[in-house]
Each structure stands twice: as structure tokens, then as C-alpha cells.
Design a protein around this motif. Structure first.
Motif, PDB file in Angstrom:
ATOM      1  N   MET A   1      -1.656 -12.314  -1.706  1.00 38.55           N
ATOM      2  CA  MET A   1      -1.664 -11.081  -1.392  1.00 38.55           C
ATOM      3  C   MET A   1      -1.375 -10.920  -0.009  1.00 38.55           C
ATOM      4  N   LYS A   2      -0.230  -9.995   0.447  1.00 36.15           N
ATOM      5  CA  LYS A   2       0.369  -9.945   1.599  1.00 36.15           C
ATOM      6  C   LYS A   2      -0.506  -8.552   2.176  1.00 36.15           C
ATOM      7  N   ILE A   3      -1.280  -8.899   3.181  1.00 39.76           N
ATOM      8  CA  ILE A   3      -1.436  -7.867   4.014  1.00 39.76           C
ATOM      9  C   ILE A   3      -0.861  -7.275   4.934  1.00 39.76           C
ATOM     10  N   LEU A   4      -0.871  -5.944   5.244  1.00 37.61           N
ATOM     11  CA  LEU A   4      -0.051  -4.948   6.170  1.00 37.61           C
ATOM     12  C   LEU A   4       1.457  -5.330   6.075  1.00 37.61           C
ATOM     13  N   LYS A   5       2.022  -5.214   4.871  1.00 37.41           N
ATOM     14  CA  LYS A   5       3.433  -5.349   4.576  1.00 37.41           C
ATOM     15  C   LYS A   5       4.274  -4.338   5.005  1.00 37.41           C
ATOM     16  N   THR A   6       3.888  -3.259   4.391  1.00 40.20           N
ATOM     17  CA  THR A   6       4.600  -1.877   4.889  1.00 40.20           C
ATOM     18  C   THR A   6       4.116  -1.089   5.946  1.00 40.20           C
ATOM     19  N   LYS A   7       5.016  -0.047   6.374  1.00 44.90           N
ATOM     20  CA  LYS A   7       4.566   0.729   7.514  1.00 44.90           C
ATOM     21  C   LYS A   7       3.425   1.771   6.979  1.00 44.90           C
ATOM     22  N   LYS A   8       3.273   2.159   5.951  1.00 44.99           N
ATOM     23  CA  LYS A   8       2.264   3.115   5.547  1.00 44.99           C
ATOM     24  C   LYS A   8       0.880   2.137   5.478  1.00 44.99           C
ATOM     25  N   GLN A   9       0.791   0.917   5.245  1.00 45.89           N
ATOM     26  CA  GLN A   9      -0.371   0.067   5.250  1.00 45.89           C
ATOM     27  C   GLN A   9      -0.780   0.126   6.874  1.00 45.89           C
ATOM     28  N   LYS A  10       0.343  -0.169   7.847  1.00 46.41           N
ATOM     29  CA  LYS A  10      -0.099  -0.413   9.294  1.00 46.41           C
ATOM     30  C   LYS A  10      -0.530   0.776   9.489  1.00 46.41           C
ATOM     31  N   PHE A  61      -9.790  -1.318   1.258  1.00 52.22           N
ATOM     32  CA  PHE A  61      -9.366  -0.228   0.266  1.00 52.22           C
ATOM     33  C   PHE A  61      -8.158   0.257   0.770  1.00 52.22           C
ATOM     34  N   ILE A  62      -8.008   0.583   1.882  1.00 53.29           N
ATOM     35  CA  ILE A  62      -6.883   1.323   2.349  1.00 53.29           C
ATOM     36  C   ILE A  62      -5.415   0.362   2.079  1.00 53.29           C
ATOM     37  N   ASN A  63      -5.688  -0.941   2.253  1.00 55.01           N
ATOM     38  CA  ASN A  63      -4.739  -1.682   1.927  1.00 55.01           C
ATOM     39  C   ASN A  63      -4.197  -1.671   0.554  1.00 55.01           C
ATOM     40  N   ASP A  64      -5.297  -1.700  -0.356  1.00 51.72           N
ATOM     41  CA  ASP A  64      -5.329  -1.692  -1.924  1.00 51.72           C
ATOM     42  C   ASP A  64      -4.535  -0.107  -2.277  1.00 51.72           C
ATOM     43  N   LEU A  65      -4.935   0.938  -1.527  1.00 58.85           N
ATOM     44  CA  LEU A  65      -4.608   2.213  -1.812  1.00 58.85           C
ATOM     45  C   LEU A  65      -3.010   2.269  -1.421  1.00 58.85           C
ATOM     46  N   THR A  66      -2.474   1.594  -0.510  1.00 63.13           N
ATOM     47  CA  THR A  66      -1.400   1.991   0.014  1.00 63.13           C
ATOM     48  C   THR A  66      -0.318   0.817  -0.197  1.00 63.13           C
ATOM     49  N   LYS A  67      -0.540  -0.119  -1.031  1.00 67.18           N
ATOM     50  CA  LYS A  67       0.388  -1.125  -1.377  1.00 67.18           C
ATOM     51  C   LYS A  67       1.367  -0.489  -2.609  1.00 67.18           C
ATOM     52  N   GLU A  68       2.595  -1.183  -2.301  1.00 67.16           N
ATOM     53  CA  GLU A  68       3.618  -0.634  -3.129  1.00 67.16           C
ATOM     54  C   GLU A  68       3.316  -1.350  -4.521  1.00 67.16           C
ATOM     55  N   LYS A  69       3.709  -0.665  -5.505  1.00 67.34           N
ATOM     56  CA  LYS A  69       3.738  -0.885  -6.878  1.00 67.34           C
ATOM     57  C   LYS A  69       4.838  -1.806  -7.278  1.00 67.34           C
ATOM     58  N   ASP A  70       4.606  -2.965  -8.138  1.00 65.52           N
ATOM     59  CA  ASP A  70       5.736  -3.596  -8.696  1.00 65.52           C
ATOM     60  C   ASP A  70       6.325  -2.953  -9.848  1.00 65.52           C
ATOM     61  N   ASP A  71       7.655  -3.137  -9.799  1.00 64.02           N
ATOM     62  CA  ASP A  71       8.431  -2.495 -11.242  1.00 64.02           C
ATOM     63  C   ASP A  71       8.287  -3.527 -12.514  1.00 64.02           C
ATOM     64  N   CYS A  72       7.467  -4.496 -12.345  1.00 65.37           N
ATOM     65  CA  CYS A  72       7.411  -5.423 -13.807  1.00 65.37           C
ATOM     66  C   CYS A  72       6.982  -4.677 -14.775  1.00 65.37           C
TER      67      CYS A  72
END
Length: 95
Positions: free
Chosen positions: A1-10, A84-95
Motif C-alpha cells: 500500500m502506497k500512501i500519498l502517491k498522487t497529488k490528489k492524496q497530498k 479515509f481520505i487516502n482510500d477515497l482518493t487512491k487511483e483505481k487499477d485497470d485490472c
């Protein structure tokens, strides 16, 4: 699990930390014996604005005598809201 990966998460995490700190200042400025006491009208408005994150610490502060548990409660709420914010803003995988 990567935390604060995207700009939206930050940005979401920064906003949640600010929101939680506003709630903490509102709770710590509620009663005249408190260290951050200011006009209770402003403190009440701040608590109403941040009610989702300050409700438990607000109730404990009115019932309890010590301020240390308020800091602990707000810390736990901050961790939960950041997850909660991290889970809400994480990117969805295309798998």
C-alpha cells in the motif's frame, strides 16, 4: 500500500490535517479555563463547522477534567480520517 502517491492524496491529506486542527482549536477554546480560550461564539461556530472530526473530543472535554485525552482522541480521529481520505482518493487499477 502506497500512501500519498498522487497529488490528489497530498492535497486531501493537507486539507484534512487543517480541518482537524481547526476542530482541535475549537475544542481547546471552548471553556474559560482552557489555554486557547477566546470568545465562545467563535469557538462554537468552529466546532459546528468541524463537527464530524471534533464531536467525540468535544463531548469528552465537557465531561472530563484533563486536556490530554482530547489530544489523544483528536490524534486517533486524524489518523482515521487520513486513512479515509487516502482510500477515497487512491487511483483505481485497470485490472
Amino acid at each position: 500500500m502506497k500512501i500519498l502517491k498522487t497529488k490528489k492524496q497530498k492535497i486531501g491529506s493537507l486539507l484534512m490535517i487543517t480541518y482537524n486542527l481547526l476542530g482541535l482549536v475549537g475544542v481547546l477554546g471552548l471553556l474559560p479555563k482552557d489555554p486557547f480560550y477566546w470568545d465562545s461564539t467563535y469557538s462554537g461556530c468552529l466546532i459546528l463547522l468541524t463537527l464530524p472530526v471534533s464531536l467525540v473530543s468535544f463531548v469528552y472535554h465537557l465531561v472530563g477534567n484533563s486536556l490530554y485525552p482530547v489530544f489523544i482522541i483528536q490524534g486517533i480521529v486524524l489518523i482515521l480520517s487520513l486513512l479515509f481520505i487516502n482510500d477515497l482518493t487512491k487511483e483505481k487499477d485497470d485490472c
